[in-house]
Structures are given as structure tokens and as C-alpha cells.
Design a protein around this motif. Structure first.
Motif, PDB file in Angstrom:
ATOM      1  N   ILE A 102     -16.893  31.845 -20.667  1.00 45.46           N
ATOM      2  CA  ILE A 102     -16.574  30.673 -19.838  1.00 45.46           C
ATOM      3  C   ILE A 102     -17.850  29.921 -19.493  1.00 45.46           C
ATOM      4  O   ILE A 102     -17.895  28.684 -19.555  1.00 45.46           O
ATOM      5  N   GLN A 103     -18.926  30.648 -19.150  1.00 45.03           N
ATOM      6  CA  GLN A 103     -20.194  30.002 -18.799  1.00 45.03           C
ATOM      7  C   GLN A 103     -20.768  29.237 -19.985  1.00 45.03           C
ATOM      8  O   GLN A 103     -21.304  28.128 -19.820  1.00 45.03           O
ATOM      9  N   VAL A 104     -20.658  29.804 -21.182  1.00 42.16           N
ATOM     10  CA  VAL A 104     -21.124  29.114 -22.390  1.00 42.16           C
ATOM     11  C   VAL A 104     -20.348  27.809 -22.558  1.00 42.16           C
ATOM     12  O   VAL A 104     -20.931  26.748 -22.803  1.00 42.16           O
ATOM     13  N   CYS A 105     -19.033  27.878 -22.408  1.00 45.40           N
ATOM     14  CA  CYS A 105     -18.201  26.690 -22.562  1.00 45.40           C
ATOM     15  C   CYS A 105     -18.507  25.647 -21.494  1.00 45.40           C
ATOM     16  O   CYS A 105     -18.555  24.454 -21.795  1.00 45.40           O
ATOM     17  N   LYS A 106     -18.739  26.073 -20.261  1.00 43.12           N
ATOM     18  CA  LYS A 106     -19.096  25.128 -19.196  1.00 43.12           C
ATOM     19  C   LYS A 106     -20.394  24.396 -19.545  1.00 43.12           C
ATOM     20  O   LYS A 106     -20.491  23.176 -19.392  1.00 43.12           O
ATOM     21  N   ARG A 107     -21.391  25.159 -19.985  1.00 44.79           N
ATOM     22  CA  ARG A 107     -22.688  24.566 -20.310  1.00 44.79           C
ATOM     23  C   ARG A 107     -22.538  23.541 -21.445  1.00 44.79           C
ATOM     24  O   ARG A 107     -23.050  22.417 -21.354  1.00 44.79           O
ATOM     25  N   LEU A 108     -21.822  23.914 -22.496  1.00 43.83           N
ATOM     26  CA  LEU A 108     -21.632  23.002 -23.627  1.00 43.83           C
ATOM     27  C   LEU A 108     -20.823  21.775 -23.219  1.00 43.83           C
ATOM     28  O   LEU A 108     -21.141  20.652 -23.625  1.00 43.83           O
ATOM     29  N   LEU A 109     -19.805  21.980 -22.419  1.00 44.42           N
ATOM     30  CA  LEU A 109     -18.965  20.874 -21.976  1.00 44.42           C
ATOM     31  C   LEU A 109     -19.746  19.914 -21.084  1.00 44.42           C
ATOM     32  O   LEU A 109     -19.639  18.693 -21.233  1.00 44.42           O
ATOM     33  N   ASN A 110     -20.563  20.446 -20.198  1.00 44.81           N
ATOM     34  CA  ASN A 110     -21.406  19.590 -19.357  1.00 44.81           C
ATOM     35  C   ASN A 110     -22.365  18.764 -20.208  1.00 44.81           C
ATOM     36  O   ASN A 110     -22.580  17.580 -19.940  1.00 44.81           O
ATOM     37  N   GLY A 111     -22.917  19.371 -21.244  1.00 44.95           N
ATOM     38  CA  GLY A 111     -23.792  18.642 -22.152  1.00 44.95           C
ATOM     39  C   GLY A 111     -23.054  17.541 -22.885  1.00 44.95           C
ATOM     40  O   GLY A 111     -23.569  16.429 -23.071  1.00 44.95           O
ATOM     41  N   PHE A 112     -21.818  17.815 -23.285  1.00 45.48           N
ATOM     42  CA  PHE A 112     -21.008  16.831 -23.992  1.00 45.48           C
ATOM     43  C   PHE A 112     -20.631  15.676 -23.063  1.00 45.48           C
ATOM     44  O   PHE A 112     -20.666  14.507 -23.460  1.00 45.48           O
ATOM     45  N   ILE A 113     -20.309  16.000 -21.824  1.00 47.22           N
ATOM     46  CA  ILE A 113     -20.009  14.962 -20.831  1.00 47.22           C
ATOM     47  C   ILE A 113     -21.242  14.076 -20.623  1.00 47.22           C
ATOM     48  O   ILE A 113     -21.135  12.842 -20.605  1.00 47.22           O
ATOM     49  N   ASN A 114     -22.402  14.682 -20.495  1.00 45.58           N
ATOM     50  CA  ASN A 114     -23.637  13.906 -20.312  1.00 45.58           C
ATOM     51  C   ASN A 114     -23.914  13.014 -21.515  1.00 45.58           C
ATOM     52  O   ASN A 114     -24.386  11.886 -21.361  1.00 45.58           O
TER      53      ASN A 114
END
Length: 120
Positions: A102-114
Motif C-alpha cells: 500500500i505504501q509503495v502504491c501511495k508513493r507512486l500515486l502521489n508522484g503521478f498526481i504531482n
């Protein structure tokens, strides 16, 4: 963006998380089939689905909206996993594995949002 959504690391990692969650929830008690099991599965499927839907949108603003929904589903999933841990439907080791994913996905998703914020 020229990439297919299925080529995105964030979608691929979310798909792995989905498979991990489905495998784990197979061992949940039968009485949870229409309760926690169903909720956890719906939340994890929402993550990949909203990434895909966001990538199909015409504007960066629309895409970001769906990515935010996806991120919200990750937080929902995380909370539901804590409930499953508290109810002893999963071991601490299983929880830690899911939590790490979940933490990996959060980090990647935050990067994609940015990334998309810079486009808008």
C-alpha cells in the motif's frame, strides 16, 4: 501522455496489490464474505480502476480527480486491513506485507498526481 495506462508502474503495482489482497482474503471467515471481505476487495479494485479511468480523461484536472479517488481507496483499504488485523483475520506478517505494498502504491500515486498537476 502517450503511454497506455497498463504500462504505468503505478497501475502495475496496484494490480499486484489487488492480487495480493484477493489471495489473502480467500482465507477470511465465511461470515465476512459480504462484509469486510467484500469491502476490502471493492476498495482495492477501485485503486486500479480509477487510475485507468483517470488516464482515459481528456483534461489533467479530470485525471487528477480520479487519481485522488484512487488514493482515497488506498487509505480506505489500509484502514480495513487494520480492522482485519485486529480481528485476527490476518497475521502481523501478512499485514506488514500488504501495508508495504500500500505504501509503495501511495508513493507512486502521489508522484503521478504531482506529474499531472504540472500539466494543468
Amino acid at each position: 501522455m502517450n503511454k497506455e495506462y497498463t504500462d504505468l508502474e503505478v497501475w502495475q503495482e496496484s494490480r499486484k496489490l489487488t492480487n495480493q489482497v484477493y489471495e489473502l482474503t480467500k482465507s477470511f471467515p465465511k461470515e465476512e464474505q459480504f462484509g469486510l471481505t467484500n469491502q476490502i476487495r471493492r476498495a482495492v479494485v477501485s485503486v486500479t480502476s480509477n487510475i485507468a479511468e483517470g488516464c482515459g480523461r481528456q483534461t489533467a484536472k479530470d485525471t487528477i480527480n480520479f487519481l485522488h479517488i484512487s488514493r482515497g481507496s488506498l487509505y480506505e483499504l489500509e484502514t480495513q486491513c487494520y480492522v482485519a488485523l485486529d480481528q485476527q483475520y490476518m497475521t502481523k506478517e501478512q499485514f506488514q506485507s500488504i501495508h508495504n505494498s500500500i505504501q509503495v502504491c501511495k508513493r507512486l500515486l502521489n508522484g503521478f498526481i504531482n506529474y499531472y498537476r504540472k500539466l494543468s
